[in-house]
Design an enzyme around this catalytic site. Structure first.
Site, PDB file in Angstrom:
ATOM      1  N   LYS A  35     -27.078 -36.271  37.304  1.00  8.06           N
ATOM      2  CA  LYS A  35     -27.124 -37.197  38.434  1.00  8.06           C
ATOM      3  C   LYS A  35     -25.746 -37.396  39.058  1.00  8.06           C
ATOM      4  O   LYS A  35     -25.366 -38.490  39.444  1.00  8.06           O
ATOM      5  CB  LYS A  35     -27.704 -38.540  37.982  1.00  8.06           C
ATOM      6  CG  LYS A  35     -29.115 -38.413  37.426  1.00  8.06           C
ATOM      7  CD  LYS A  35     -29.724 -39.747  37.103  1.00  8.06           C
ATOM      8  CE  LYS A  35     -31.101 -39.646  36.511  1.00  8.06           C
ATOM      9  NZ  LYS A  35     -32.050 -38.849  37.234  1.00  8.06           N
ATOM     10  N   CYS A  36     -25.012 -36.321  39.179  1.00 11.59           N
ATOM     11  CA  CYS A  36     -23.643 -36.333  39.682  1.00 11.59           C
ATOM     12  C   CYS A  36     -23.598 -35.707  41.070  1.00 11.59           C
ATOM     13  O   CYS A  36     -24.440 -34.878  41.411  1.00 11.59           O
ATOM     14  CB  CYS A  36     -22.770 -35.529  38.701  1.00 11.59           C
ATOM     15  SG  CYS A  36     -21.050 -35.311  39.189  1.00 11.59           S
TER      16      CYS A  36
END
Length: 159
Positions: A35-36
């Site tokens: 989730k970067c």
């Protein structure tokens, strides 16, 4: 002075895996997160693995939740995400810490061998990359902002 072959880590499936099994290969070791802002780099990492794998190259992914809690999932969720979203086939390992007292020993070694900006050791964010030659020596460190495709020249030189 040792090499990365002196270390082992748990694979995403929970099995202990000695990095000596990668002896003789050129490696790119990357701390990854699902989730970067850099997560789309999985595409480029997989492309490198598929392009250079037959010549003795591998990407090793180490999920890490230390930066903005961007890898919150368990091993099964990480595996499912990587496969379904990016068709990742390169070796993935269990979630680890890369900084602090609980940092995986491999990352202590990597950071000591190749310092960051201004000689700092700490990993600054997800998708920091370490390039390893065929003898297990750390040859370079790349910032998260360095796209995988930008590493092709250095990978070619080591192959």
């Amino acid at each position: 002075m040792g090499t990365i072959y002196d270390f082992s880590a748990k694979a995403l499936d929970g099995q202990d895996k000695s990095l000596a099994g990668f002896s003789g290969q050129v490696l790119l070791i990357v701390n990854v997160a699902s989730k970067c802002g850099f997560t789309s780099q999985y595409t480029g990492l997989e492309a490198l693995y598929r392009k250079y794998g037959p010549r003795g190259f591998a990407v090793l992914g180490f999920p890490c939740n230390q930066f903005g809690s961007q890898e919150p999932g368990d091993a099964a969720e990480i595996a499912k995400f990587c496969q379904a979203t990016y068709d990742v086939t390169f070796p993935m390992f269990a979630k680890i810490d890369v900084n602090g007292a609980a940092a995986h020993p491999l990352y202590g070694f990597l950071k000591g061998e190749q310092k960051g900006v201004l000689g700092t050791e700490a990993i600054k964010w997800n998708f920091t990359k370490f390039l390893i030659d065929r003898s297990g020596k750390v040859t370079a460190r790349f910032a998260p902002t360095t796209a995988p495709v930008e590493l092709e020249g250095e990978i070619e030189q080591l192959l």
